[in-house]
Design an enzyme around this catalytic site. Structure first.
Site, PDB file in Angstrom:
ATOM      1  N   ASP A  16     -13.649  19.837   7.516  1.00  0.00           N
ATOM      2  CA  ASP A  16     -13.977  18.465   7.130  1.00  0.00           C
ATOM      3  C   ASP A  16     -15.308  17.976   7.686  1.00  0.00           C
ATOM      4  OD1 ASP A  16     -13.495  18.161   9.843  1.00  0.00           O
ATOM      5  OD2 ASP A  16     -11.492  17.322   9.571  1.00  0.00           O
ATOM      6  N   GLU A  54      -8.691  25.686   5.422  1.00  0.00           N
ATOM      7  CA  GLU A  54      -8.106  24.484   6.034  1.00  0.00           C
ATOM      8  C   GLU A  54      -8.134  23.320   5.032  1.00  0.00           C
ATOM      9  OE1 GLU A  54      -9.457  21.945   9.566  1.00  0.00           O
ATOM     10  OE2 GLU A  54      -8.280  23.473  10.584  1.00  0.00           O
ATOM     11  N   GLU A  58     -14.499  12.364   8.323  1.00  0.00           N
ATOM     12  CA  GLU A  58     -13.787  13.603   8.027  1.00  0.00           C
ATOM     13  C   GLU A  58     -12.840  13.498   6.834  1.00  0.00           C
ATOM     14  OE1 GLU A  58     -14.214  12.270  11.022  1.00  0.00           O
ATOM     15  OE2 GLU A  58     -14.464  13.778  12.593  1.00  0.00           O
ATOM     16  N   HIS A 101     -14.569  13.684  21.222  1.00  0.00           N
ATOM     17  CA  HIS A 101     -15.855  13.776  20.523  1.00  0.00           C
ATOM     18  C   HIS A 101     -15.892  12.961  19.250  1.00  0.00           C
ATOM     19  CE1 HIS A 101     -14.565  16.060  16.948  1.00  0.00           C
ATOM     20  NE2 HIS A 101     -13.599  16.458  17.745  1.00  0.00           N
ATOM     21  N   ARG A 136     -16.191  10.570  16.152  1.00  0.00           N
ATOM     22  CA  ARG A 136     -17.046   9.449  15.759  1.00  0.00           C
ATOM     23  C   ARG A 136     -16.269   8.130  15.730  1.00  0.00           C
ATOM     24  NH1 ARG A 136     -22.176   9.544  12.991  1.00  0.00           N
ATOM     25  NH2 ARG A 136     -22.238  11.755  13.490  1.00  0.00           N
ATOM     26  N   HIS A 187     -18.418  16.429  25.848  1.00  0.00           N
ATOM     27  CA  HIS A 187     -19.151  16.775  24.620  1.00  0.00           C
ATOM     28  C   HIS A 187     -20.603  16.338  24.752  1.00  0.00           C
ATOM     29  CE1 HIS A 187     -19.982  16.968  20.250  1.00  0.00           C
ATOM     30  NE2 HIS A 187     -18.904  17.727  20.179  1.00  0.00           N
TER      31      HIS A 187
HETATM   32  N1  UDP Z   1     -13.323  23.777  22.744  1.00  0.00           N
HETATM   33  C1  UDP Z   1     -14.215  24.547  23.483  1.00  0.00           C
HETATM   34  N2  UDP Z   1     -14.779  24.001  24.615  1.00  0.00           N
HETATM   35  C2  UDP Z   1     -14.516  22.734  25.027  1.00  0.00           C
HETATM   36  C3  UDP Z   1     -13.626  21.947  24.249  1.00  0.00           C
HETATM   37  C4  UDP Z   1     -13.055  22.495  23.110  1.00  0.00           C
HETATM   38  O1  UDP Z   1     -14.484  25.700  23.144  1.00  0.00           O
HETATM   39  O2  UDP Z   1     -15.067  22.310  26.054  1.00  0.00           O
HETATM   40  C5  UDP Z   1     -12.745  24.369  21.520  1.00  0.00           C
HETATM   41  C6  UDP Z   1     -11.250  24.220  21.362  1.00  0.00           C
HETATM   42  O3  UDP Z   1     -10.567  25.354  21.873  1.00  0.00           O
HETATM   43  C7  UDP Z   1     -11.072  24.121  19.843  1.00  0.00           C
HETATM   44  C8  UDP Z   1     -12.382  23.547  19.372  1.00  0.00           C
HETATM   45  O4  UDP Z   1     -13.308  23.669  20.421  1.00  0.00           O
HETATM   46  O5  UDP Z   1     -10.919  25.392  19.244  1.00  0.00           O
HETATM   47  C9  UDP Z   1     -12.200  22.094  19.005  1.00  0.00           C
HETATM   48  O6  UDP Z   1     -13.423  21.532  18.754  1.00  0.00           O
HETATM   49  P1  UDP Z   1     -13.639  19.976  18.648  1.00  0.00           P
HETATM   50  O7  UDP Z   1     -12.603  19.279  19.449  1.00  0.00           O
HETATM   51  O8  UDP Z   1     -15.078  19.749  18.965  1.00  0.00           O
HETATM   52  O9  UDP Z   1     -13.477  19.678  17.089  1.00  0.00           O
HETATM   53  P2  UDP Z   1     -12.219  19.390  16.143  1.00  0.00           P
HETATM   54  O10 UDP Z   1     -11.210  20.452  16.357  1.00  0.00           O
HETATM   55  O11 UDP Z   1     -11.715  18.015  16.459  1.00  0.00           O
HETATM   56  O12 UDP Z   1     -12.803  19.452  14.766  1.00  0.00           O
END
Ligand code: UDP
Length: 370
Positions: free
Chosen positions: A95, A117, A131, A211, A213, A244
């Site tokens: 997304d 996904e 998203e 993280h 928005r 982040h």
């Molecule tokens: N993650 C990482 N390091 C961190 C925090 C999260 O590698 O310090 C990984 C986590 O294991 C997951 C992914 O990043 O697989 C999630 O990313 P994020 O939360 O940025 O995005 P979302 O999943 O909400 O799209």
């Protein structure tokens, strides 16, 4: 058959990595990877870990970029990549703005789009922003839909997508997690000593990430205030927070959470370090989508700092609880867990580790009408 996969952010790289590896190993596909570089630094670490390399790098990231900048640069960059490689399929994930812009570029070039996904919905176009809109738009334009759960399949059917274009695959995040947990034995040297020690002492660790928005501004003020209250209420608790890189996150965190002895602020963990940290945490506080999907496999409870989720399966399974980005609700939920901590059973509604294989099988036998 020629396939182009497009990624741009950390979660896309993690979740597409197992599929990319499999496509590269399958002789019937000529596969190439395009990185937009939407999150340059965090993306590079993940690609190194999974040993994947981009064939095309749009390198679009610029300081202060907004959604319009990102979309325009990707559309322009992808036009050339598609003209040069001429793929039969473009595979996108999730997304993000990368996902939407790459879909649009493929659509304009008359190339089929496979959405990995697909079918996640909150039902509210503004939440999360942008998203939910990205998902809806991509699913209007896609040709094939790789939907993680039955609920995601049902969402697509309700919107009129024909059943023969949808495959229920499970989420590739579990493929990645299983691959990583087999490799990871401890923290890397990149994790500061003090942070590592927070895990080795006999303490409960609250692992925090954020993280989104939709939480910029008021949300992060509430979140950081809640963390401050928890740190003082429970001096024996270690709060580990890989922050982040987005300035909208950095600013409130640095303003409120520095120099609190039991709050360990650190740079974003590299993916294997983050897996290890999750595994050794007591509780996870996050607004992340991917973390909600990973944590059940590790038997870790999660408090989600959002009012809504497109991933209700884990809420129903009882391993995830929505607490909003609200100071009182976050503090109350952690207090309750502190008193009545129940370990969760490692059962995962999101996948079994074979999602990438199901996607590859579909592509190799894709019906001719597609
Ligand atoms: N993650 C990482 N390091 C961190 C925090 C999260 O590698 O310090 C990984 C986590 O294991 C997951 C992914 O990043 O697989 C999630 O990313 P994020 O939360 O940025 O995005 P979302 O999943 O909400 O799209």
């Amino acid at each position: 058959m020629k396939i182009l996969t497009v990624i741009g952010t950390r979660p896309e790289a993690i979740k597409m990595a197992p599929l990319i590896r499999l496509l590269n190993q399958t002789p019937e596909f000529e596969h190439k990877l395009c990185s937009t570089g939407q999150h340059r630094q965090m993306l590079a670490q993940v690609m190194d870990f999974f040993e994947i390399e981009a064939d095309f790098d749009l390198d679009i990231m610029q300081p202060g970029q907004d959604l319009t900048d990102i979309t325009c640069r990707i559309l322009q960059g992808m036009r050339q990549v598609l003209a040069d490689f001429q793929p039969d399929w473009v595979l996108v994930h999730g997304d993000t703005t990368t996902c939407l812009a790459a879909t649009l570029a493929a659509f304009y070039a008359g190339i089929k789009v496979g959405h990995v996904e697909a079918g996640l919905r909150t039902g509210n176009l503004q939440a999360p922003f942008p998203e939910e809109a990205n998902r809806l738009l991509v699913d209007r334009l896609a040709t094939a839909y790789f939907a993680p759960t039955q609920r995601n399949v049902d969402n697509l059917l309700k919107e009129g997508v024909s059943a023969d274009r949808i495959v229920q695959t499970g989420n590739t995040v579990i493929d990645a997690l299983l691959w990583a947990t087999n490799k990871v034995r401890g923290f890397s040297l990149k994790v500061p000593k003090a942070v590592q020690e927070a895990f080795t002492l006999d303490r409960r660790v609250l692992l925090v990430t954020g993280h989104r928005r939709e939480n910029f501004g008021e949300g992060f003020e509430q979140i950081t205030e809640a963390i401050r209250v928890l740190a003082t209420t429970y001096p024996e608790l270690a709060i580990v927070y890989p922050v982040h890189l987005n300035p909208n996150v950095q600013q409130p965190v640095q303003a409120r959470l520095t120099e609190i002895p039991n709050v360990y602020l650190t740079a974003p963990f590299e993916y294997p370090d983050f897996i290890f940290a999750m595994k050794h945490s007591w509780l996870i506080l996050t607004d992340s989508g991917g973390v909600q999907e990973e944590a059940p496999s590790l038997g870790k409870p999660v408090l989600v700092m959002r009012d809504t989720t497109e991933r209700p399966e884990a809420v129903e399974a009882g391993t995830v609880q929505l607490v909003g980005a609200h100071r009182e609700r976050i503090v109350a939920a952690v207090q309750q867990m502190w008193q009545n901590h129940l370990a969760t059973v490692p059962v995962n509604p999101y996948g079994d580790g074979f999602a990438s294989q199901r996607i590859v099988s579909f592509l190799s036998q894709a019906p001719s009408f597609l």
